[in-house]
Design a protein around this motif. Structure first.
Motif, PDB file in Angstrom:
ATOM      1  N   GLU A   1      -6.953   4.085  -6.493  1.00 50.13           N
ATOM      2  CA  GLU A   1      -7.035   5.199  -7.436  1.00 50.13           C
ATOM      3  C   GLU A   1      -7.166   4.654  -8.847  1.00 50.13           C
ATOM      4  O   GLU A   1      -6.420   3.755  -9.239  1.00 50.13           O
ATOM      5  CB  GLU A   1      -5.794   6.087  -7.333  1.00 50.13           C
TER       6      GLU A   1
ATOM      7  N   LYS B   1      -2.661   2.150  -3.036  1.00 49.00           N
ATOM      8  CA  LYS B   1      -1.641   2.824  -2.229  1.00 49.00           C
ATOM      9  C   LYS B   1      -1.883   2.542  -0.754  1.00 49.00           C
ATOM     10  O   LYS B   1      -3.019   2.541  -0.293  1.00 49.00           O
ATOM     11  CB  LYS B   1      -1.661   4.322  -2.493  1.00 49.00           C
ATOM     12  N   GLN B   2      -0.770   2.311  -0.056  1.00 50.52           N
ATOM     13  CA  GLN B   2      -0.828   2.030   1.375  1.00 50.52           C
ATOM     14  C   GLN B   2       0.445   2.565   2.019  1.00 50.52           C
ATOM     15  O   GLN B   2       1.529   2.436   1.437  1.00 50.52           O
ATOM     16  CB  GLN B   2      -0.944   0.521   1.612  1.00 50.52           C
TER      17      GLN B   2
ATOM     18  N   LEU C   1     -11.598   7.558  -6.793  1.00 51.32           N
ATOM     19  CA  LEU C   1     -10.794   7.330  -5.595  1.00 51.32           C
ATOM     20  C   LEU C   1     -11.680   6.634  -4.583  1.00 51.32           C
ATOM     21  O   LEU C   1     -12.765   7.110  -4.272  1.00 51.32           O
ATOM     22  CB  LEU C   1     -10.288   8.657  -5.025  1.00 51.32           C
ATOM     23  N   GLN C   2     -11.248   5.487  -4.132  1.00 49.47           N
ATOM     24  CA  GLN C   2     -12.021   4.727  -3.149  1.00 49.47           C
ATOM     25  C   GLN C   2     -11.103   4.382  -1.987  1.00 49.47           C
ATOM     26  O   GLN C   2     -10.040   3.794  -2.181  1.00 49.47           O
ATOM     27  CB  GLN C   2     -12.584   3.462  -3.804  1.00 49.47           C
ATOM     28  N   ARG C   3     -11.506   4.777  -0.792  1.00 48.63           N
ATOM     29  CA  ARG C   3     -10.702   4.470   0.394  1.00 48.63           C
ATOM     30  C   ARG C   3     -11.230   3.189   1.048  1.00 48.63           C
ATOM     31  O   ARG C   3     -12.428   3.022   1.179  1.00 48.63           O
ATOM     32  CB  ARG C   3     -10.758   5.625   1.378  1.00 48.63           C
ATOM     33  N   VAL C   4     -10.320   2.320   1.415  1.00 51.60           N
ATOM     34  CA  VAL C   4     -10.672   1.056   2.062  1.00 51.60           C
ATOM     35  C   VAL C   4     -10.077   1.093   3.464  1.00 51.60           C
ATOM     36  O   VAL C   4      -8.863   1.053   3.629  1.00 51.60           O
ATOM     37  CB  VAL C   4     -10.114  -0.151   1.269  1.00 51.60           C
ATOM     38  N   SER C   5     -10.958   1.209   4.475  1.00 47.20           N
ATOM     39  CA  SER C   5     -10.456   1.294   5.851  1.00 47.20           C
ATOM     40  C   SER C   5     -10.443  -0.072   6.536  1.00 47.20           C
ATOM     41  O   SER C   5      -9.672  -0.296   7.456  1.00 47.20           O
ATOM     42  CB  SER C   5     -11.292   2.290   6.656  1.00 47.20           C
TER      43      SER C   5
ATOM     44  N   ASN D   1      -3.356  -1.558   7.601  1.00 45.56           N
ATOM     45  CA  ASN D   1      -3.452  -0.119   7.360  1.00 45.56           C
ATOM     46  C   ASN D   1      -4.385   0.181   6.186  1.00 45.56           C
ATOM     47  O   ASN D   1      -4.479  -0.613   5.252  1.00 45.56           O
ATOM     48  CB  ASN D   1      -2.065   0.472   7.089  1.00 45.56           C
ATOM     49  N   PRO D   2      -5.091   1.329   6.230  1.00 48.64           N
ATOM     50  CA  PRO D   2      -6.035   1.684   5.158  1.00 48.64           C
ATOM     51  C   PRO D   2      -5.353   1.750   3.790  1.00 48.64           C
ATOM     52  O   PRO D   2      -4.157   2.018   3.689  1.00 48.64           O
ATOM     53  CB  PRO D   2      -6.538   3.073   5.564  1.00 48.64           C
ATOM     54  N   ILE D   3      -6.165   1.508   2.759  1.00 53.10           N
ATOM     55  CA  ILE D   3      -5.681   1.511   1.378  1.00 53.10           C
ATOM     56  C   ILE D   3      -6.502   2.502   0.565  1.00 53.10           C
ATOM     57  O   ILE D   3      -7.709   2.634   0.774  1.00 53.10           O
ATOM     58  CB  ILE D   3      -5.763   0.085   0.786  1.00 53.10           C
ATOM     59  N   ALA D   4      -5.841   3.195  -0.350  1.00 56.06           N
ATOM     60  CA  ALA D   4      -6.523   4.060  -1.313  1.00 56.06           C
ATOM     61  C   ALA D   4      -6.450   3.378  -2.673  1.00 56.06           C
ATOM     62  O   ALA D   4      -5.378   2.967  -3.112  1.00 56.06           O
ATOM     63  CB  ALA D   4      -5.869   5.424  -1.376  1.00 56.06           C
TER      64      ALA D   4
END
Length: 86
Positions: free
Chosen positions: A28, A69-70, A39-43, A23-26
């Protein structure tokens, strides 16, 4: 677990962490006052070991806190020191 390097960081910081799912991770990044600075989103998350690079060039010198965060919850907390080498 989670590993962060280099620390102190200058232009970037690398995060190695383990995820139990894809699942994607944020990612922060907060300053000491609790203000969200990055803030970097990791898909593209792998089940197992993952590595993310965060650009810290624009951050002022000081201590920063990172939350991964996930699935609506916090996976990891860590901190680093930003120290400009120039």
């Amino acid at each position: 677990g989670i590993m962060l390097y280099p620390n102190p960081a200058d232009e970037m910081v690398n995060l190695s962490f383990t995820s139990g799912n894809k699942n994607p991770i944020a990612v922060e990044v907060f300053d000491v006052l609790g203000k969200l600075c990055l803030l970097q989103r990791v898909s593209q998350v792998k089940d197992g070991e993952n590595r993310v690079t965060i650009d810290t060039k624009e951050l002022k010198d000081g201590v920063y806190f990172i939350q991964l965060k996930q699935d609506g919850g916090t996976l990891y907390n860590t901190k680093f020191l930003k120290q400009d080498k120039r």
